[in-house]
Every structure is written in C-alpha cells, then in structure tokens.
Scaffold this motif. Structure first.
Motif, mmCIF file in Angstrom:
data_model
loop_
_atom_site.group_PDB
_atom_site.id
_atom_site.type_symbol
_atom_site.label_atom_id
_atom_site.label_comp_id
_atom_site.label_asym_id
_atom_site.label_seq_id
_atom_site.Cartn_x
_atom_site.Cartn_y
_atom_site.Cartn_z
ATOM 1 N N ASP A 186 14.939 6.044 0.765
ATOM 2 C CA ASP A 186 15.066 6.594 -0.586
ATOM 3 C C ASP A 186 15.354 5.496 -1.603
ATOM 4 N N GLU A 187 15.919 4.391 -1.152
ATOM 5 C CA GLU A 187 16.255 3.272 -2.036
ATOM 6 C C GLU A 187 15.040 2.399 -2.356
ATOM 7 N N LEU A 188 13.968 2.573 -1.610
ATOM 8 C CA LEU A 188 12.754 1.792 -1.849
ATOM 9 C C LEU A 188 12.025 2.382 -3.051
ATOM 10 N N THR A 189 11.556 1.526 -3.922
ATOM 11 C CA THR A 189 11.013 2.018 -5.194
ATOM 12 C C THR A 189 9.487 1.980 -5.279
ATOM 13 N N PHE A 190 8.796 1.926 -4.146
ATOM 14 C CA PHE A 190 7.338 1.982 -4.231
ATOM 15 C C PHE A 190 6.926 3.391 -4.659
ATOM 16 N N SER A 191 5.721 3.499 -5.184
ATOM 17 C CA SER A 191 5.224 4.781 -5.719
ATOM 18 C C SER A 191 5.008 5.806 -4.620
ATOM 19 N N ARG A 192 5.363 7.031 -4.927
ATOM 20 C CA ARG A 192 5.098 8.166 -4.030
ATOM 21 C C ARG A 192 4.510 9.264 -4.899
ATOM 22 N N TRP A 193 3.552 9.971 -4.348
ATOM 23 C CA TRP A 193 2.987 11.112 -5.050
ATOM 24 C C TRP A 193 2.564 12.151 -4.039
ATOM 25 N N TYR A 194 2.484 13.370 -4.506
ATOM 26 C CA TYR A 194 2.222 14.500 -3.623
ATOM 27 C C TYR A 194 1.036 15.279 -4.178
ATOM 28 N N ALA A 195 0.187 15.710 -3.269
ATOM 29 C CA ALA A 195 -0.985 16.480 -3.714
ATOM 30 C C ALA A 195 -0.873 17.902 -3.228
ATOM 31 N N ASP A 239 0.861 -1.186 0.000
ATOM 32 C CA ASP A 239 0.000 0.000 0.000
ATOM 33 C C ASP A 239 0.897 1.235 0.000
ATOM 34 N N PRO A 240 1.264 1.723 -1.186
ATOM 35 C CA PRO A 240 2.208 2.836 -1.282
ATOM 36 C C PRO A 240 1.806 4.084 -0.495
ATOM 37 N N GLU A 241 0.519 4.346 -0.411
ATOM 38 C CA GLU A 241 0.088 5.540 0.318
ATOM 39 C C GLU A 241 0.447 5.433 1.802
#
Length: 82
Positions: free
Chosen positions: A73-82, A36-38
């Motif tokens: 920072d080395e983990l490649t799961f998705s991140r996004w900013y609103a 669960d990337p969020e």
C-alpha cells in the motif's frame, strides 16, 4: 520451492508460504510496479490471494505474512480498475 520462497504453479497461481517469501515478492512488486504498473498491480492482487489461501490452510504465520503484504500500500505506482 524452485530456490525461492514463492512460486507459481502450473496453473499460474502464486504460492507463498513464509514471511520471507512475502518480503521477497513485495520487493518484486516494487520493481515491477514502477517499470510496468499493470504487472505490479496484478502481482499485488496475486499476493493477496496467495495469503488468503494460506489463511484457509491454517498457516500459523499468516498474520505476519498479511502485515508484510500490506506494505505494498506504501508503493506509489499507478493502479487502476476496470
């Protein structure tokens, strides 16, 4: 500390006071981030905040704690900013 080296207080703020606690929480972020990337991203932010609090308190291990936390920072799961 509830049997772990990190905990959330009654206001849901993360507290991590040891390098071991940071390492444990980074593992949790890795597990959560890929499922669960969020949640993983939110916990990553919580960890960074907790380490800043330890810096303000003068925790002598804070540099090593920050070094371990930056491994997210080395983990490649998705991140996004609103």
């Amino acid at each position: 500390m509830n049997g772990k080296d990190y905990y959330f207080d009654k206001d849901n703020y993360l507290h991590v006071q040891t390098v071991k606690g940071v390492k444990e929480f980074v593992k949790l972020i890795e597990e959560e981030g890929y499922s669960d990337p969020e949640v993983g991203h939110e916990d990553e932010d919580n960890l960074h905040h907790a380490i800043l609090l330890e810096a303000v308190k003068g925790n002598p291990d804070v540099a090593q704690m920050a070094k371990e936390a930056l491994k997210t920072d080395e983990l490649t799961f998705s991140r996004w900013y609103a």
